[in-house]
Design a protein around this motif. Structure first.
Motif, PDB file in Angstrom:
ATOM      1  N   ASN A 103       0.829  -1.213   0.000  1.00  0.00           N
ATOM      2  CA  ASN A 103       0.000   0.000   0.000  1.00  0.00           C
ATOM      3  C   ASN A 103       0.858   1.255   0.000  1.00  0.00           C
ATOM      4  OD1 ASN A 103      -2.803  -0.592  -0.144  1.00  0.00           O
ATOM      5  ND2 ASN A 103      -2.765  -1.390   1.947  1.00  0.00           N
ATOM      6  N   CYS A 125       0.259   3.090  -6.270  1.00  0.00           N
ATOM      7  CA  CYS A 125      -0.689   4.164  -6.585  1.00  0.00           C
ATOM      8  C   CYS A 125      -2.099   3.645  -6.358  1.00  0.00           C
ATOM      9  CB  CYS A 125      -0.511   4.584  -8.047  1.00  0.00           C
ATOM     10  SG  CYS A 125      -1.809   5.665  -8.676  1.00  0.00           S
ATOM     11  N   HIS A 126      -2.953   4.487  -5.765  1.00  0.00           N
ATOM     12  CA  HIS A 126      -4.327   4.088  -5.441  1.00  0.00           C
ATOM     13  C   HIS A 126      -5.310   4.890  -6.298  1.00  0.00           C
ATOM     14  CE1 HIS A 126      -3.203   1.748  -1.799  1.00  0.00           C
ATOM     15  NE2 HIS A 126      -2.160   2.555  -1.851  1.00  0.00           N
ATOM     16  N   GLY A 149     -10.532   3.137  -5.120  1.00  0.00           N
ATOM     17  CA  GLY A 149     -10.223   3.995  -3.988  1.00  0.00           C
ATOM     18  C   GLY A 149     -10.882   3.571  -2.690  1.00  0.00           C
ATOM     19  N   THR A 206      -7.659  -2.702  -0.511  1.00  0.00           N
ATOM     20  CA  THR A 206      -7.410  -1.664  -1.502  1.00  0.00           C
ATOM     21  C   THR A 206      -7.277  -2.244  -2.908  1.00  0.00           C
ATOM     22  OG1 THR A 206      -5.049  -1.850  -1.059  1.00  0.00           O
ATOM     23  CG2 THR A 206      -6.246  -0.122   0.118  1.00  0.00           C
ATOM     24  N   TYR A 207      -7.350  -1.335  -3.884  1.00  0.00           N
ATOM     25  CA  TYR A 207      -6.997  -1.612  -5.280  1.00  0.00           C
ATOM     26  C   TYR A 207      -5.853  -0.673  -5.612  1.00  0.00           C
ATOM     27  CZ  TYR A 207      -7.598  -2.708 -10.259  1.00  0.00           C
ATOM     28  OH  TYR A 207      -7.418  -3.160 -11.550  1.00  0.00           O
ATOM     29  N   LEU A 208      -4.750  -1.229  -6.094  1.00  0.00           N
ATOM     30  CA  LEU A 208      -3.619  -0.365  -6.413  1.00  0.00           C
ATOM     31  C   LEU A 208      -2.935  -0.805  -7.695  1.00  0.00           C
ATOM     32  CD1 LEU A 208      -0.740  -1.955  -5.590  1.00  0.00           C
ATOM     33  CD2 LEU A 208      -1.551  -1.451  -3.302  1.00  0.00           C
ATOM     34  N   GLY A 239       3.435   5.329  -5.716  1.00  0.00           N
ATOM     35  CA  GLY A 239       2.614   6.183  -4.869  1.00  0.00           C
ATOM     36  C   GLY A 239       2.963   7.659  -5.016  1.00  0.00           C
TER      37      GLY A 239
END
Length: 399
Positions: A66, A70-71, A92, A102-104, A217
């Motif tokens: 995380n 990048c989110h 998001g 999360t999705y990243l 990120g």
């Protein structure tokens, strides 16, 4: 089996490394063999959905992933010429509340390094190109190009589309070239002029696309991968260099957002998109397959690596629940609980329709390999090939 069974994982890609990490956390004795002499940060990005992040949580690297990734707030689909948004899939905060993770998007090399660090020191052996596999009944003998010979009680083939383990089980057969290539490029966002990019966008036309996203990120690096028709490919080549001029020709007339990426490109390569028909078996004796070794697919759902990692988690779960002494039953349980899902993702990836419209992705992103009820093995027909299944679906829709 006497003592603690020895499990050999062949191939230290994302699926194989995840398998080693998960098995070790359950107390299994694992060795991980990789034919490459070392790993490097190759230029490719990857999507990591909630279905995978829950597995990373189990391994213990969810927070680290995380922090580096990048989110995106949304997956946008845009028209190739006008730039109009034709679909907008919430990610998001919605992914966290709805799916529980999360999705990243992240650089594949950064993800791989983090996952590799989660494996116990001394587990991973480099420069181990497998040349021969012999299931002797009571043990498997593994011969490598460096002249070494190892033995294991169980061998997991996570060795990709040209798997030596698959070849041992089913004979030599090349994968199928799909008629499409993928261009890949990653470079600093500072090189992109004249357009502000969303964190995750797929640009679509009728016969080709470009998937674009940030892979850090810090939002300082952007990545794109394409799907472009190309009638032939020299199957002796795993990839070839491409060029900015080739990209300009392939995306002539496309929106300024796409042109800005082409003009900002530093280096671009091209790769064949390969598939196999669903296999008649995923295991025999002491050998078992996962990931691209048994269900390679086009990358058009961004779920190829996810399926390998899910396979690794399900195989580990089956080892824990069904045991290693009767590994035939364990392997049958594993295949029974993975073949249908992997084949569905393979088919949808082949069709290249995923998230082009505002569809509900819950069946994919909401899957939890640790919580889904296990189904018992049963005789079942081999799934149709991705192309055959797509043709059948089209015929049914037209009827």
């Amino acid at each position: 089996m006497q003592g603690k069974p020895r499990i050999a994982v062949i191939g230290a890609g994302l699926g194989g490394t995840a398998a080693a990490a998960l098995l070790q956390r359950e107390g299994f004795n694992v060795r991980l063999y990789e034919q490459a002499p070392a790993f490097s940060r190759l230029g490719a990005g990857i999507h990591v959905g909630p279905n995978v992040m829950k597995i990373m949580r189990r391994i213990g690297i969810e927070d680290g992933l995380n922090a580096m990734g990048c989110h995106p707030d949304y997956w946008y689909s845009r028209d190739w010429k006008t730039g109009e948004v034709i679909a907008q899939i919430p990610l998001g905060d919605y992914a966290v509340s709805h799916y529980g993770a999360t999705y990243l998007t992240v650089h594949r090399g950064d993800f791989h390094a983090l996952l590799t660090d989660a494996v116990a020191p001394g587990t991973l052996l480099f420069d181990k190109k497998l040349t021969q596999v012999e299931d002797l009944g009571d043990v498997v003998r593994l011969s490598f190009a460096d002249g070494t010979v190892e033995e294991a009680d169980i061998v997991i083939g996570a060795d990709g589309v040209n798997s030596k383990i698959r070849e041992t089980l089913l004979g030599a057969e090349p994968p199928k070239y799909t008629g499409y290539i993928a261009h890949r490029a990653v470079f600093p966002i500072s090189r992109v002029k004249g357009f502000t990019h969303d964190r995750c966008t797929k640009w679509w036309s009728d016969d080709r696309h470009m998937m674009v996203y940030f892979d850090t990120g810090k939002l300082d690096e952007i990545y794109y991968v394409t799907g472009v028709p190309e009638p032939t490919w020299d199957m002796s080549k795993s990839w070839l260099p491409s060029s900015i001029d080739e990209m300009r020709a392939a995306f002539d007339g496309w929106h300024q957002g796409v042109q800005s990426l082409i003009e900002g490109t530093v280096e671009v390569t091209k790769w064949p998109l390969l598939e196999r028909d669903p296999l008649p078996l995923w295991s025999r004796g002491r050998l078992v397959l996962l990931g691209d070794a048994c269900h390679p697919m086009k990358p058009h759902m961004a779920q190829g690596a996810a399926m390998a990692i899910e396979d690794a988690a399900m195989l580990t779960r089956c080892f824990v629940e069904a045991g290693l002494d009767d590994f035939g039953t364990t392997f049958a349980l594993y295949e029974a609980n993975r073949a249908e899902r992997a084949s569905k993702v393979q088919r949808v990836s082949h069709e290249n329709t995923w998230l082009r419209s505002n569809e509900n992705p819950d069946w994919c992103f909401g899957y939890d390999v640790f919580e889904v009820p296990l189904v018992e093995p049963a005789a079942a027909a081999v799934p149709a090939s991705p192309a055959t299944a797509a043709t059948a679906a089209t015929a049914t829709a037209a009827a």
